[in-house]
Motif scaffolding. Structure first.
Motif, short mmCIF file in Angstrom:
data_model
loop_
_atom_site.label_atom_id
_atom_site.label_comp_id
_atom_site.label_asym_id
_atom_site.label_seq_id
_atom_site.Cartn_x
_atom_site.Cartn_y
_atom_site.Cartn_z
N VAL A 18 0.83 -1.20 0.00
CA VAL A 18 0.00 0.00 0.00
C VAL A 18 0.87 1.25 0.00
O VAL A 18 0.62 2.20 -0.76
N VAL A 19 1.90 1.28 0.83
CA VAL A 19 2.80 2.43 0.87
C VAL A 19 3.52 2.59 -0.47
O VAL A 19 3.71 3.71 -0.96
N GLY A 20 3.90 1.50 -1.09
CA GLY A 20 4.56 1.56 -2.40
C GLY A 20 3.64 2.14 -3.47
O GLY A 20 4.07 2.96 -4.29
N ILE A 21 2.37 1.74 -3.46
CA ILE A 21 1.42 2.27 -4.44
C ILE A 21 1.20 3.76 -4.22
O ILE A 21 1.18 4.55 -5.17
N ILE A 26 2.28 9.47 -5.89
CA ILE A 26 2.83 10.79 -5.56
C ILE A 26 3.97 11.13 -6.51
O ILE A 26 4.05 12.24 -7.03
N TYR A 27 4.85 10.17 -6.77
CA TYR A 27 5.96 10.38 -7.70
C TYR A 27 5.44 10.74 -9.10
O TYR A 27 5.93 11.66 -9.74
N ARG A 28 4.44 10.01 -9.57
CA ARG A 28 3.88 10.26 -10.89
C ARG A 28 3.24 11.65 -10.96
O ARG A 28 3.38 12.35 -11.96
N SER A 29 2.57 12.07 -9.90
CA SER A 29 1.96 13.40 -9.87
C SER A 29 3.03 14.49 -9.91
O SER A 29 2.90 15.47 -10.66
N PHE A 30 4.07 14.35 -9.11
CA PHE A 30 5.15 15.34 -9.11
C PHE A 30 5.85 15.39 -10.46
O PHE A 30 6.21 16.46 -10.94
N LYS A 34 6.12 18.64 -12.82
CA LYS A 34 7.45 19.08 -13.24
C LYS A 34 7.51 19.21 -14.76
O LYS A 34 8.05 20.19 -15.29
N GLN A 35 6.91 18.28 -15.48
CA GLN A 35 6.89 18.34 -16.94
C GLN A 35 6.07 19.52 -17.43
O GLN A 35 6.46 20.21 -18.38
N LYS A 36 4.96 19.81 -16.77
CA LYS A 36 4.14 20.97 -17.17
C LYS A 36 4.90 22.27 -16.96
O LYS A 36 4.83 23.18 -17.79
N PHE A 37 5.63 22.39 -15.84
CA PHE A 37 6.42 23.59 -15.61
C PHE A 37 7.55 23.70 -16.62
O PHE A 37 7.85 24.80 -17.11
N ALA A 38 8.17 22.58 -16.98
CA ALA A 38 9.24 22.61 -17.98
C ALA A 38 8.68 23.02 -19.34
O ALA A 38 9.31 23.80 -20.06
#
Length: 90
Positions: A18-21, A26-30, A34-38
Motif C-alpha cells: 500500500v505504501v509503495g502504491i 505521488i511520484y507520478r503526480s510530481f 514538473k513536466q508541465k512547468f518545464a
C-alpha cells in the motif's frame, strides 16, 4: 505463536504494498507537474493546448487552433453524407 507471527508478516507485506502504491502515485503526480512547468518554461504545450501544426509538401505551414471536439465535428448537414439515394439516368 507462529500463526500470530505469520499474520504480522502478512500485515507488514500488505502495508508495504500500500505504501509503495501511494509513493508511486505521488511520484507520478510530481513528475507530471514538473513536466508541465518545464513545458511552460520552454514555451511548448502538450495535450492541453488546442494547437495542431502541419506542414504541406510545398513548405506551407498550417496552424489549427480549434479544440479537438470542434475539429472532429461533422461539417455536413444530416441529409448530406456518404450514403445518398440516387437514381441512375438512362
Amino acid at each position: 505463536m507462529s500463526a500470530i507471527i505469520g499474520f504480522l508478516i502478512f500485515l507488514f507485506f500488505c502495508a508495504f504494498i500500500v505504501v509503495g502504491i501511494i509513493a508511486f502515485n505521488i511520484y507520478r503526480s510530481f513528475r507530471a507537474v514538473k513536466q508541465k512547468f518545464a513545458d511552460f518554461k520552454n514555451g511548448t504545450r502538450r495535450n492541453g493546448g488546442y494547437s495542431n501544426t502541419t506542414q504541406s509538401a510545398d513548405d506551407e505551414v498550417i496552424i489549427d487552433r480549434r479544440s479537438p471536439d470542434e475539429a472532429k465535428r461533422k461539417i455536413f448537414s444530416k441529409n448530406e453524407g456518404e450514403y445518398v439515394d440516387f437514381e441512375e439516368e438512362k
